[in-house]
Scaffold this motif. Structure first.
Motif, PDB file in Angstrom:
ATOM      1  N   UNK A  77      13.326   8.337 -36.718  1.00  0.00           N
ATOM      2  CA  UNK A  77      14.669   8.353 -36.130  1.00  0.00           C
ATOM      3  C   UNK A  77      14.981   6.977 -35.538  1.00  0.00           C
ATOM      4  N   UNK A  78      15.780   6.198 -36.240  1.00  0.00           N
ATOM      5  CA  UNK A  78      16.068   4.828 -35.819  1.00  0.00           C
ATOM      6  C   UNK A  78      16.871   4.780 -34.518  1.00  0.00           C
ATOM      7  N   UNK A  79      17.693   5.789 -34.286  1.00  0.00           N
ATOM      8  CA  UNK A  79      18.487   5.792 -33.062  1.00  0.00           C
ATOM      9  C   UNK A  79      17.584   5.904 -31.830  1.00  0.00           C
ATOM     10  N   UNK A  80      16.599   6.791 -31.882  1.00  0.00           N
ATOM     11  CA  UNK A  80      15.671   6.938 -30.752  1.00  0.00           C
ATOM     12  C   UNK A  80      14.830   5.685 -30.565  1.00  0.00           C
ATOM     13  N   UNK A  81      14.332   5.128 -31.667  1.00  0.00           N
ATOM     14  CA  UNK A  81      13.541   3.908 -31.552  1.00  0.00           C
ATOM     15  C   UNK A  81      14.378   2.743 -31.048  1.00  0.00           C
ATOM     16  N   UNK A  82      15.667   2.731 -31.392  1.00  0.00           N
ATOM     17  CA  UNK A  82      16.556   1.671 -30.905  1.00  0.00           C
ATOM     18  C   UNK A  82      16.754   1.769 -29.400  1.00  0.00           C
ATOM     19  N   UNK A  83      16.838   2.991 -28.881  1.00  0.00           N
ATOM     20  CA  UNK A  83      16.964   3.184 -27.438  1.00  0.00           C
ATOM     21  C   UNK A  83      15.732   2.639 -26.724  1.00  0.00           C
ATOM     22  N   UNK A  84      14.553   2.950 -27.254  1.00  0.00           N
ATOM     23  CA  UNK A  84      13.308   2.495 -26.642  1.00  0.00           C
ATOM     24  C   UNK A  84      13.206   0.975 -26.690  1.00  0.00           C
ATOM     25  N   UNK A  85      13.369   0.402 -27.862  1.00  0.00           N
ATOM     26  CA  UNK A  85      13.232  -1.051 -28.008  1.00  0.00           C
ATOM     27  C   UNK A  85      14.339  -1.790 -27.261  1.00  0.00           C
ATOM     28  N   UNK A  86      15.555  -1.233 -27.270  1.00  0.00           N
ATOM     29  CA  UNK A  86      16.660  -1.881 -26.562  1.00  0.00           C
ATOM     30  C   UNK A  86      16.432  -1.928 -25.063  1.00  0.00           C
ATOM     31  N   UNK A  87      15.925  -0.835 -24.496  1.00  0.00           N
ATOM     32  CA  UNK A  87      15.646  -0.814 -23.060  1.00  0.00           C
ATOM     33  C   UNK A  87      14.517  -1.772 -22.691  1.00  0.00           C
ATOM     34  N   UNK A  88      13.491  -1.869 -23.542  1.00  0.00           N
ATOM     35  CA  UNK A  88      12.401  -2.803 -23.281  1.00  0.00           C
ATOM     36  C   UNK A  88      12.928  -4.239 -23.290  1.00  0.00           C
ATOM     37  N   UNK A  89      13.715  -4.572 -24.298  1.00  0.00           N
ATOM     38  CA  UNK A  89      14.262  -5.925 -24.404  1.00  0.00           C
ATOM     39  C   UNK A  89      15.184  -6.234 -23.230  1.00  0.00           C
ATOM     40  N   UNK A  90      16.052  -5.294 -22.887  1.00  0.00           N
ATOM     41  CA  UNK A  90      16.960  -5.489 -21.755  1.00  0.00           C
ATOM     42  C   UNK A  90      16.172  -5.625 -20.443  1.00  0.00           C
ATOM     43  N   UNK A  91      15.100  -4.871 -20.323  1.00  0.00           N
ATOM     44  CA  UNK A  91      14.264  -4.977 -19.133  1.00  0.00           C
ATOM     45  C   UNK A  91      13.615  -6.344 -19.016  1.00  0.00           C
ATOM     46  N   UNK A  92      13.135  -6.886 -20.134  1.00  0.00           N
ATOM     47  CA  UNK A  92      12.526  -8.226 -20.118  1.00  0.00           C
ATOM     48  C   UNK A  92      13.559  -9.269 -19.718  1.00  0.00           C
ATOM     49  N   UNK A  93      14.769  -9.148 -20.274  1.00  0.00           N
ATOM     50  CA  UNK A  93      15.841 -10.086 -19.911  1.00  0.00           C
ATOM     51  C   UNK A  93      16.144  -9.991 -18.419  1.00  0.00           C
ATOM     52  N   UNK A  94      16.181  -8.772 -17.884  1.00  0.00           N
ATOM     53  CA  UNK A  94      16.546  -8.591 -16.475  1.00  0.00           C
ATOM     54  C   UNK A  94      15.531  -9.207 -15.529  1.00  0.00           C
ATOM     55  N   UNK A  95      14.273  -9.311 -15.953  1.00  0.00           N
ATOM     56  CA  UNK A  95      13.259  -9.913 -15.092  1.00  0.00           C
ATOM     57  C   UNK A  95      13.452 -11.413 -14.939  1.00  0.00           C
ATOM     58  N   UNK A  96      14.368 -11.976 -15.716  1.00  0.00           N
ATOM     59  CA  UNK A  96      14.704 -13.391 -15.588  1.00  0.00           C
ATOM     60  C   UNK A  96      16.026 -13.601 -14.852  1.00  0.00           C
ATOM     61  N   UNK A  97      16.620 -12.514 -14.354  1.00  0.00           N
ATOM     62  CA  UNK A  97      17.820 -12.671 -13.550  1.00  0.00           C
ATOM     63  C   UNK A  97      17.488 -13.474 -12.293  1.00  0.00           C
TER      64      UNK A  97
END
Length: 451
Positions: A77-97
């Motif tokens: 299910x690409x939609x579920x995997x996209x949610x997981x990977x998207x949140x991980x990527x967004x979380x990494x970006x946020x740690x550089x705020x």
């Protein structure tokens, strides 16, 4: 009397056997088998079986339901995997705020982790993105995909913990890194205290704060919108589902408080004492969003709307906000005292502290303060008391329609009571007689006169 000299040796042997076989091997294995199956089973019962516990227990059987739940998983299910990977990527970006730089508590070997206070900024920006998108687009299908998402989180969490274990063995980060050579226990408990991905990405903050907790928020918002699409918009009923709306707001209040005081969390037992393995990492990846969201998922189709209206919602929201605020106040009192070395006022009076000493891993004597003012003079863990009261309030919108919404409260109760015992033991080992002195002055753990 002949066998008397051997008795201590036998006791020691039994103690080692219990520690090595049961506590450090069999118990972790049992937890790692039960918890993934539990959260998938409950999600499947709520979403697919319409929360019909009676049918599952007495007609279909738990084994058959669990088997059906695993068979129904669509791993591609690409939609579920996209949610997981998207949140991980967004979380990494946020740690550089950008944010204020601060340090976590020092480890016994002298290492102090560095953080940037950007948690609340991450939460606000994430909500400003998520809420309009969830409102604009139809996401009812995502509600029916929740069991599938949880199954993917389970597998992703196991794989992530394997990476954590290998990383700790091959290239550990500064701080504490303990390896017991018991693979089961090391995988379960973790080997590193402060694992990082590069110099700026704390894996603990990424997974605990920026992934697992916010995924809980997203599932709560998804449940609210799914109910809207399923009943209010479809049948043009035009009234508010107060039980589910109240639950969604309580989740948002709780998480807003957490992100606002994220620096306090970094001084908690999870962040500064527990290693990062299955217990914490998998727990935050899969168990927190899967188990903590049970209330929201259940209320999508089973809200007691005829018995829980606006007045009830206002009362519950007021109590929930009060307990969340009091939890924040308790944590801030302790953090403020530590930051000022006991030179501050609490409740309009100079704080009372015990000037404690402890010895680190290198035999160096260090000094700290044990707070005895404010809430910390009432009981030793008033933050846990208010946390438990908030968990109880979270159950109220469901009334007594089912035991499912009360599962989280039962879990949090056991977790908190166990944590008070762990904290008591840890502090006694660290401070010795000085902790005994504090316990005599503040004899109760959570509830004055009771516990």
């Amino acid at each position: 009397m002949k066998g008397k000299p051997d008795f201590p040796e036998k006791v020691s042997l039994c103690a080692r056997l219990y520690r090595g076989l049961i506590r450090e091997t069999l118990f972790p294995l049992l937890i790692m088998i039960l918890t993934p199956n539990l959260i998938l089973l409950l999600a499947h019962i709520i979403v697919v079986k319409n929360s019909n516990l009676t049918r599952v227990l007495f007609v279909d059987s738990i084994e058959a339901t669990l088997t059906d739940a695993w068979k129904a998983v669509k791993w591609d299910d690409l939609e579920c995997w996209s949610i997981v990977s998207g949140l991980i990527l967004w979380g990494i970006i946020s740690l550089h705020f950008p944010g204020r730089k601060y340090h976590g508590p020092p480890t016994p070997n002298g290492f102090r982790p560095e953080y940037w206070n950007s948690g609340f900024k991450y939460y606000v920006i994430s909500m400003l993105i998520a809420c309009p998108l969830i409102w604009k687009y139809s996401i009812l299908h995502l509600y029916y995909k929740i069991p599938n998402l949880i199954a993917i989180l389970i597998v992703f969490g196991f794989g992530f913990c394997v990476v954590l274990y290998i990383k700790g063995l091959v290239f550990p980060d500064p701080g504490i890194c303990d390896i017991t050579k018991n693979i089961v226990f090391d995988y379960y408990w973790g080997v590193e205290l402060y694992p990082h991905l590069g110099p700026f990405v704390s894996l603990k903050i990424l997974i605990n704060s920026r992934f697992g907790l916010f995924l809980w928020q997203l599932i709560a918002l998804t449940a609210w919108k799914a109910n809207y699409e399923l009943y209010i918009a479809s049948y043009n009923r035009g009234h508010i589902n107060w039980p589910l709306t109240t639950t969604t707001l309580l989740v948002s209040i709780y998480l807003a408080k957490f992100y606002y005081s994220e620096d306090s969390y970094l001084h908690s037992m999870d962040a500064s004492h527990d290693r990062f393995g299955y217990y914490l990492a998998w727990g935050c990846i899969a168990f927190v969003p899967g188990f903590y969201s049970l209330n929201s998922l259940y209320l999508v189709k089973h809200s007691p709307m005829d018995h829980f209206g606006l007045v009830s919602a206002l009362i519950v929201l007021t109590l929930g906000s009060l307990f969340a605020y009091l939890t924040y106040c308790v944590d801030r009192q302790k953090l403020l005292t530590r930051q000022t070395n006991g030179k501050c006022d609490i409740w309009g009076k100079p704080v009372k502290v015990i000037r404690a000493t402890y010895t680190d891993n290198y035999g160096i004597t260090k000094r700290t303060v044990i707070l005895m003012s404010g809430f910390w003079a009432v009981a030793r863990h008033m933050n846990y008391t208010f946390e438990l009261l908030f968990a109880a309030v979270m159950c109220c919108p469901a009334l007594i329609s089912s035991p499912i919404p009360y599962f989280r409260f039962a879990f949090v109760s056991v977790l908190i009571i166990h944590r008070t015992s762990r904290d008591q033991h840890k502090c006694w080992l660290k401070y010795g007689t000085q902790w005994d002195e504090y316990c005599k002055l503040v004899p109760y753990k959570m509830v004055p006169g009771l516990f």
